[in-house]
Design an enzyme around this catalytic site. Sequence first.
Site, PDB file in Angstrom:
ATOM      1  N   SER A 140      28.718 -38.649   3.806  1.00 12.26           N
ATOM      2  CA  SER A 140      28.657 -37.250   3.758  1.00 12.26           C
ATOM      3  C   SER A 140      30.060 -36.475   4.056  1.00 12.26           C
ATOM      4  O   SER A 140      30.634 -37.051   4.811  1.00 12.26           O
ATOM      5  CB  SER A 140      27.611 -36.766   4.941  1.00 12.26           C
ATOM      6  OG  SER A 140      27.544 -35.425   4.993  1.00 12.26           O
ATOM      7  N   TYR A 153      23.624 -37.432  13.810  1.00 10.60           N
ATOM      8  CA  TYR A 153      23.813 -37.245  12.325  1.00 10.60           C
ATOM      9  C   TYR A 153      25.148 -37.299  11.779  1.00 10.60           C
ATOM     10  O   TYR A 153      25.572 -38.449  11.007  1.00 10.60           O
ATOM     11  CB  TYR A 153      23.184 -36.278  11.867  1.00 10.60           C
ATOM     12  CG  TYR A 153      23.453 -36.129  10.242  1.00 10.60           C
ATOM     13  CD1 TYR A 153      22.637 -36.841   9.425  1.00 10.60           C
ATOM     14  CD2 TYR A 153      24.152 -35.162   9.852  1.00 10.60           C
ATOM     15  CE1 TYR A 153      22.747 -37.034   7.942  1.00 10.60           C
ATOM     16  CE2 TYR A 153      24.335 -35.261   8.224  1.00 10.60           C
ATOM     17  CZ  TYR A 153      23.743 -35.975   7.606  1.00 10.60           C
ATOM     18  OH  TYR A 153      23.827 -36.096   6.229  1.00 10.60           O
TER      19      TYR A 153
END
Length: 269
Positions: A140, A153
């Site tokens: 990401s 995360y």
Amino acid sequence: MNTVKPMAVVTGASSGIGRELARRFADEGFDLLVCAEDEGLAAVAEELRGRGAAVREVRVDLATYDGVEKLYAAVSATRRPVAAAALNAGIGQGGAFLDTDLADEARVIDLNIASTVHLAKRLLPGMVELAEGRMLITSSVAAAVPGSHQAVYNASKAFLQSFAQGLRDELKDSGVTVTSLLPGPTDTNFFHRADMADTRLGRMRKDDPAQVAGEAFEAMMRGREKVVAGSVRTKVQGVANKVLPDRLKAAAHRRLAEPHPDGADRPAH
């Protein structure tokens, strides 16, 4: 399954980027082994068959060791080489670290990190033995951002980015390539599942998962190192992440990720 076609494995295939990757594989002449934990996988598998692919669906929880082993057993049972693998399954958890449940954060680590390492360990030897193959690992743009209100995360995505780059260098003379995918906020159910629907990040305009998957597929098949996929905004963020100091990125992430329930009915841009 038609043994003339190459076979691809896609995890997290029941929705979002994973579903779009599976569709692209089917349209490009691959047979598929698709995996997810939810009941939506069956409908996706049927759609993929309608696109001309032979499909085996495996519904397991990859956040568990046994789940990954069951998936790999299904791969082995096909008696076919894996031409491409998209290790895409992942979840998030929003909220201040001191307020979230340990079990929820541990599941992020188990699915995003442990299952990716586990499955790569199982799939890569067969690819290297045949001296060919493509692997995509979904990281990401958050990998480069200290994740205030999303600390575990973002850290998990930083691990995946480093892991993918390390594997790529190790395998540089093997005929197997590893590509990392760095999407930005994408129009999936991620933010709802992560309890982030009432955040600016949850409410902002999202990238099209079909565009993200299309760019990811092309980069993987070309053997590229990484791809920041999605809108111009996401690509600009990828560039900015290289130059901005961590303290500024953390502060900006806090503003996007902390809850703002009073403004939940107003779109963010």
